[in-house]
Write a protein that holds these residues in place. Structure first.
Motif, PDB file in Angstrom:
ATOM      1  N   ILE A   1       0.860  -1.190   0.000  1.00  0.00           N
ATOM      2  CA  ILE A   1       0.000   0.000   0.000  1.00  0.00           C
ATOM      3  C   ILE A   1       0.894   1.237   0.000  1.00  0.00           C
ATOM      4  N   GLY A   2       0.654   2.173  -0.925  1.00  0.00           N
ATOM      5  CA  GLY A   2       1.457   3.390  -1.005  1.00  0.00           C
ATOM      6  C   GLY A   2       0.847   4.547  -0.253  1.00  0.00           C
ATOM      7  N   ALA A   3       0.543   4.355   1.006  1.00  0.00           N
ATOM      8  CA  ALA A   3      -0.087   5.411   1.798  1.00  0.00           C
ATOM      9  C   ALA A   3       0.926   6.002   2.773  1.00  0.00           C
ATOM     10  N   PRO A   4       0.682   7.217   3.234  1.00  0.00           N
ATOM     11  CA  PRO A   4       1.648   7.853   4.134  1.00  0.00           C
ATOM     12  C   PRO A   4       1.850   7.082   5.431  1.00  0.00           C
ATOM     13  N   SER A   5       0.811   6.448   5.931  1.00  0.00           N
ATOM     14  CA  SER A   5       0.950   5.714   7.189  1.00  0.00           C
ATOM     15  C   SER A   5       1.855   4.503   7.035  1.00  0.00           C
ATOM     16  N   THR A   6       1.892   3.904   5.865  1.00  0.00           N
ATOM     17  CA  THR A   6       2.741   2.723   5.687  1.00  0.00           C
ATOM     18  C   THR A   6       4.215   3.116   5.641  1.00  0.00           C
ATOM     19  N   GLY A   7       4.527   4.283   5.082  1.00  0.00           N
ATOM     20  CA  GLY A   7       5.917   4.734   5.070  1.00  0.00           C
ATOM     21  C   GLY A   7       6.442   4.914   6.482  1.00  0.00           C
ATOM     22  N   ALA A   8       5.628   5.516   7.343  1.00  0.00           N
ATOM     23  CA  ALA A   8       6.026   5.717   8.738  1.00  0.00           C
ATOM     24  C   ALA A   8       6.170   4.364   9.446  1.00  0.00           C
ATOM     25  N   LEU A   9       5.261   3.439   9.153  1.00  0.00           N
ATOM     26  CA  LEU A   9       5.332   2.116   9.759  1.00  0.00           C
ATOM     27  C   LEU A   9       6.611   1.400   9.329  1.00  0.00           C
ATOM     28  N   LEU A  10       6.897   1.429   8.027  1.00  0.00           N
ATOM     29  CA  LEU A  10       8.111   0.781   7.529  1.00  0.00           C
ATOM     30  C   LEU A  10       9.359   1.433   8.125  1.00  0.00           C
ATOM     31  N   ARG A  11       9.349   2.745   8.218  1.00  0.00           N
ATOM     32  CA  ARG A  11      10.488   3.464   8.793  1.00  0.00           C
ATOM     33  C   ARG A  11      10.683   3.071  10.259  1.00  0.00           C
ATOM     34  N   GLY A  12       9.581   2.884  10.977  1.00  0.00           N
ATOM     35  CA  GLY A  12       9.659   2.456  12.377  1.00  0.00           C
ATOM     36  C   GLY A  12      10.254   1.069  12.520  1.00  0.00           C
ATOM     37  N   LEU A  13      10.011   0.215  11.532  1.00  0.00           N
ATOM     38  CA  LEU A  13      10.549  -1.148  11.586  1.00  0.00           C
ATOM     39  C   LEU A  13      12.045  -1.217  11.305  1.00  0.00           C
ATOM     40  N   LEU A  14      12.629  -0.115  10.861  1.00  0.00           N
ATOM     41  CA  LEU A  14      14.075  -0.115  10.621  1.00  0.00           C
ATOM     42  C   LEU A  14      14.862  -0.287  11.916  1.00  0.00           C
ATOM     43  N   ALA A  15      14.220  -0.048  13.042  1.00  0.00           N
ATOM     44  CA  ALA A  15      14.865  -0.224  14.350  1.00  0.00           C
ATOM     45  C   ALA A  15      14.421  -1.510  15.044  1.00  0.00           C
ATOM     46  N   ASP A  16      13.667  -2.352  14.346  1.00  0.00           N
ATOM     47  CA  ASP A  16      13.177  -3.592  14.941  1.00  0.00           C
ATOM     48  C   ASP A  16      14.350  -4.520  15.254  1.00  0.00           C
ATOM     49  N   PRO A  17      14.293  -5.221  16.393  1.00  0.00           N
ATOM     50  CA  PRO A  17      15.394  -6.137  16.726  1.00  0.00           C
ATOM     51  C   PRO A  17      15.476  -7.362  15.807  1.00  0.00           C
TER      52      PRO A  17
ATOM     53  N   GLN B   1       4.363   9.548   0.683  1.00  0.00           N
ATOM     54  CA  GLN B   1       4.596   8.187   1.160  1.00  0.00           C
ATOM     55  C   GLN B   1       5.648   8.135   2.258  1.00  0.00           C
ATOM     56  N   ASP B   2       6.109   9.295   2.706  1.00  0.00           N
ATOM     57  CA  ASP B   2       7.089   9.392   3.789  1.00  0.00           C
ATOM     58  C   ASP B   2       8.389   8.655   3.442  1.00  0.00           C
ATOM     59  N   LEU B   3       8.794   8.781   2.180  1.00  0.00           N
ATOM     60  CA  LEU B   3      10.030   8.141   1.741  1.00  0.00           C
ATOM     61  C   LEU B   3      11.237   9.043   1.930  1.00  0.00           C
ATOM     62  N   VAL B   4      11.002  10.329   2.119  1.00  0.00           N
ATOM     63  CA  VAL B   4      12.070  11.297   2.342  1.00  0.00           C
ATOM     64  C   VAL B   4      11.747  12.102   3.598  1.00  0.00           C
ATOM     65  N   GLN B   5      12.790  12.555   4.251  1.00  0.00           N
ATOM     66  CA  GLN B   5      12.606  13.321   5.478  1.00  0.00           C
ATOM     67  C   GLN B   5      13.614  14.466   5.520  1.00  0.00           C
ATOM     68  N   GLY B   6      13.384  15.387   6.436  1.00  0.00           N
ATOM     69  CA  GLY B   6      14.323  16.482   6.663  1.00  0.00           C
ATOM     70  C   GLY B   6      14.523  17.348   5.439  1.00  0.00           C
ATOM     71  N   ASP B   7      15.798  17.650   5.151  1.00  0.00           N
ATOM     72  CA  ASP B   7      16.130  18.513   4.023  1.00  0.00           C
ATOM     73  C   ASP B   7      15.713  17.910   2.684  1.00  0.00           C
ATOM     74  N   THR B   8      15.766  16.596   2.591  1.00  0.00           N
ATOM     75  CA  THR B   8      15.360  15.945   1.342  1.00  0.00           C
ATOM     76  C   THR B   8      13.860  16.130   1.115  1.00  0.00           C
ATOM     77  N   ALA B   9      13.074  16.080   2.173  1.00  0.00           N
ATOM     78  CA  ALA B   9      11.639  16.320   2.047  1.00  0.00           C
ATOM     79  C   ALA B   9      11.378  17.773   1.657  1.00  0.00           C
ATOM     80  N   LYS B  10      12.114  18.705   2.241  1.00  0.00           N
ATOM     81  CA  LYS B  10      11.964  20.123   1.876  1.00  0.00           C
ATOM     82  C   LYS B  10      12.283  20.318   0.403  1.00  0.00           C
ATOM     83  N   PHE B  11      13.356  19.682  -0.059  1.00  0.00           N
ATOM     84  CA  PHE B  11      13.732  19.767  -1.469  1.00  0.00           C
ATOM     85  C   PHE B  11      12.632  19.203  -2.358  1.00  0.00           C
ATOM     86  N   ALA B  12      12.097  18.047  -1.978  1.00  0.00           N
ATOM     87  CA  ALA B  12      11.035  17.424  -2.777  1.00  0.00           C
ATOM     88  C   ALA B  12       9.797  18.322  -2.829  1.00  0.00           C
TER      89      ALA B  12
END
Length: 168
Positions: free
Chosen positions: A16-32, A91-102
């Motif tokens: 699913i290409g929704a904004p909530s899934t990007g945040a969820l996937l990003r949160g899983l980057l710290a999963d043990p 889709q929350d694929l970019v953050q910070g300065d990259t998001a501002k640029f986009a």
């Protein structure tokens, strides 16, 4: 939840290409769990690469259209480029300065698409959404009203106007 169930859920959510899934996937980057972490990273990376390759393809088409001075093609291609940049943010694929640029690139290309035809309500709606994300409420208000004036259905614009009024 058991690892197998978590992987299955992640696979379902990842399509699913929704904004909530990007945040969820990003949160899983710290999963043990290594498998979940790598799977989430791969999904985020795949989405970003798909959009980036689309941007590269559209820029080449834009160069060709500019060379032959095809204004209609330039307008359409700029609209597609704006939408692709917006997808990176949406889709929350970019953050910070990259998001501002986009967001800046989204505005540049959406406004360029409007140069020869300012009556494109969908482009005005996109500009309104970007301006809301940038907290430029006055510009967002103007763009959303333009979207309505140029034929965007009220049901498409009113949720953003309500959100804008709340922010104001």
């Amino acid at each position: 939840a058991p690892q197998g169930a978590r992987v299955e859920a992640l696979m379902a959510v990842g399509s699913i290409g929704a904004p909530s899934t990007g945040a969820l996937l990003r949160g899983l980057l710290a999963d043990p769990n290594d498998e979940l972490r790598l799977l989430a990273y791969g999904m985020l990376d795949r989405r970003e690469k798909e959009i980036s390759s689309g941007l590269a393809r559209e820029r080449k088409l834009l160069e060709s259209a500019e060379e032959i001075d095809d204004r209609d093609a330039v307008r359409v291609i700029c609209g597609r480029i704006a939408q692709l940049y917006w997808e990176l943010v949406y889709q929350d694929l970019v953050q910070g300065d990259t998001a501002k640029f986009a967001l800046e690139q989204t505005l540049i290309y959406a406004e360029r698409a409007l140069r020869d035809d300012a009556t494109d309500g969908a482009r005005w709606l996109l500009i309104g959404r970007v301006q809301m994300r940038r907290d430029d409420l006055r510009a967002a208000d103007n763009a959303l009203l333009q979207a309505l004036a140029y034929g965007m259905p009220r049901r498409s614009v009113l949720p953003y106007l309500a959100q804008l009024r709340f922010a104001q």
